[in-house]
Design a protein around this motif. Sequence first.
Motif, PDB file in Angstrom:
ATOM      1  N   PRO A  65       8.223   5.980   3.955  1.00 43.84           N
ATOM      2  CA  PRO A  65       8.466   5.546   2.578  1.00 43.84           C
ATOM      3  C   PRO A  65       7.213   5.740   1.730  1.00 43.84           C
ATOM      4  N   GLN A  66       7.381   5.676   0.427  1.00 46.43           N
ATOM      5  CA  GLN A  66       6.249   5.845  -0.479  1.00 46.43           C
ATOM      6  C   GLN A  66       5.333   4.625  -0.445  1.00 46.43           C
ATOM      7  N   GLN A  67       5.916   3.452  -0.187  1.00 45.33           N
ATOM      8  CA  GLN A  67       5.135   2.221  -0.169  1.00 45.33           C
ATOM      9  C   GLN A  67       5.458   1.392   1.065  1.00 45.33           C
ATOM     10  N   PHE A  68       4.487   0.609   1.473  1.00 44.23           N
ATOM     11  CA  PHE A  68       4.642  -0.296   2.606  1.00 44.23           C
ATOM     12  C   PHE A  68       4.217  -1.692   2.164  1.00 44.23           C
ATOM     13  N   ILE A  69       4.930  -2.695   2.660  1.00 41.76           N
ATOM     14  CA  ILE A  69       4.513  -4.078   2.456  1.00 41.76           C
ATOM     15  C   ILE A  69       4.148  -4.642   3.814  1.00 41.76           C
ATOM     16  N   ALA A  70       2.877  -4.893   4.012  1.00 38.19           N
ATOM     17  CA  ALA A  70       2.373  -5.352   5.301  1.00 38.19           C
ATOM     18  C   ALA A  70       2.273  -6.869   5.316  1.00 38.19           C
ATOM     19  N   CYS A  72       0.825  -1.204   0.000  1.00 37.80           N
ATOM     20  CA  CYS A  72       0.000   0.000   0.000  1.00 37.80           C
ATOM     21  C   CYS A  72       0.859   1.254   0.000  1.00 37.80           C
ATOM     22  N   ASP A  73       0.214   2.402  -0.284  1.00 40.00           N
ATOM     23  CA  ASP A  73       0.919   3.678  -0.224  1.00 40.00           C
ATOM     24  C   ASP A  73       0.704   4.318   1.148  1.00 40.00           C
ATOM     25  N   ARG A  74       1.069   5.588   1.274  1.00 39.57           N
ATOM     26  CA  ARG A  74       0.992   6.266   2.572  1.00 39.57           C
ATOM     27  C   ARG A  74      -0.440   6.457   3.057  1.00 39.57           C
ATOM     28  N   LEU A  75      -1.398   6.319   2.173  1.00 37.58           N
ATOM     29  CA  LEU A  75      -2.808   6.428   2.543  1.00 37.58           C
ATOM     30  C   LEU A  75      -3.495   5.065   2.597  1.00 37.58           C
ATOM     31  N   GLY A  76      -2.671   4.027   2.645  1.00 39.57           N
ATOM     32  CA  GLY A  76      -3.218   2.686   2.762  1.00 39.57           C
ATOM     33  C   GLY A  76      -3.868   2.160   1.500  1.00 39.57           C
ATOM     34  N   ARG A  77      -3.693   2.848   0.382  1.00 44.31           N
ATOM     35  CA  ARG A  77      -4.325   2.446  -0.864  1.00 44.31           C
ATOM     36  C   ARG A  77      -3.470   1.419  -1.594  1.00 44.31           C
ATOM     37  N   PRO A  78      -4.096   0.457  -2.255  1.00 40.98           N
ATOM     38  CA  PRO A  78      -5.548   0.229  -2.357  1.00 40.98           C
ATOM     39  C   PRO A  78      -6.101  -0.373  -1.076  1.00 40.98           C
ATOM     40  N   HIS A  79      -7.336  -0.055  -0.763  1.00 42.26           N
ATOM     41  CA  HIS A  79      -7.985  -0.609   0.412  1.00 42.26           C
ATOM     42  C   HIS A  79      -9.488  -0.751   0.139  1.00 42.26           C
ATOM     43  N   GLN A  80     -10.188  -1.293   1.100  1.00 40.60           N
ATOM     44  CA  GLN A  80     -11.628  -1.516   0.965  1.00 40.60           C
ATOM     45  C   GLN A  80     -12.403  -0.796   2.065  1.00 40.60           C
TER      46      GLN A  80
END
Length: 220
Positions: A156-161, A116-124
């Motif tokens: 960071p620009q992206q996160f891997i959860a 996801c990005d800093r806003l948690g996107r993509p999300h549901q």
Amino acid sequence: MDLDFNKDQLQIVVARYSENLEWLNEFNCFATVYNKGETTVEGAVVLPNIGREGHTYLTHLVRNYHDLPEYTVFLQGSPFFHMEGGADCAKLTETIQECMTKKVPFKGFAWFRLRCDRLGRPHQMADPASKGKWSGWGKDIPVGDVYDKLFNRTPPQQFIASAATGLFIVRKDRILTRSLEFYKKALSIIEADPYDEYNTGHAFERLWQIIFNGSKAINP
């Protein structure tokens, strides 16, 4: 298959609201249940119903920071839905046993990972089926903002959860890499958004792998 460990080696922390905990019978000797629901659970620690499971986990860490076992497993009250297909107590036991035997420092139990990005996107978060279930429905997830508050650095620009569903095991040394003050700070961030109006609790679900990554360089 029984867990071949003792209480000094393993603790299972369960965040419950209203879930049936019959599955936990096989793990009773290791389990600490935190109850936020209206129905009581014998022997459970009662907490206010705020902050999602992150509030439960961080409360546990703050209260037990100086008395942790070798491994702590963090679970929601109904964990198997987000685990690999066919997951049950036997599979959970096998996974915990394997992680501890191999000295794995951290592992998420969900069958998937999220990018996801800093806003948690993509999300549901705007899923019509979830409308009205919590105050932050329809809003983005402030992953970047919470990261900034936790670590005092540009996210960071992206996160891997790898533990996005709040189901994971973590080794004691990984927990203790962060100070007690760090966990108190993290808890205060969640408590500032008690009903998840801004989806702070959801943000923590995407940050556990960073919180427990063992890096002292970003420990405030």
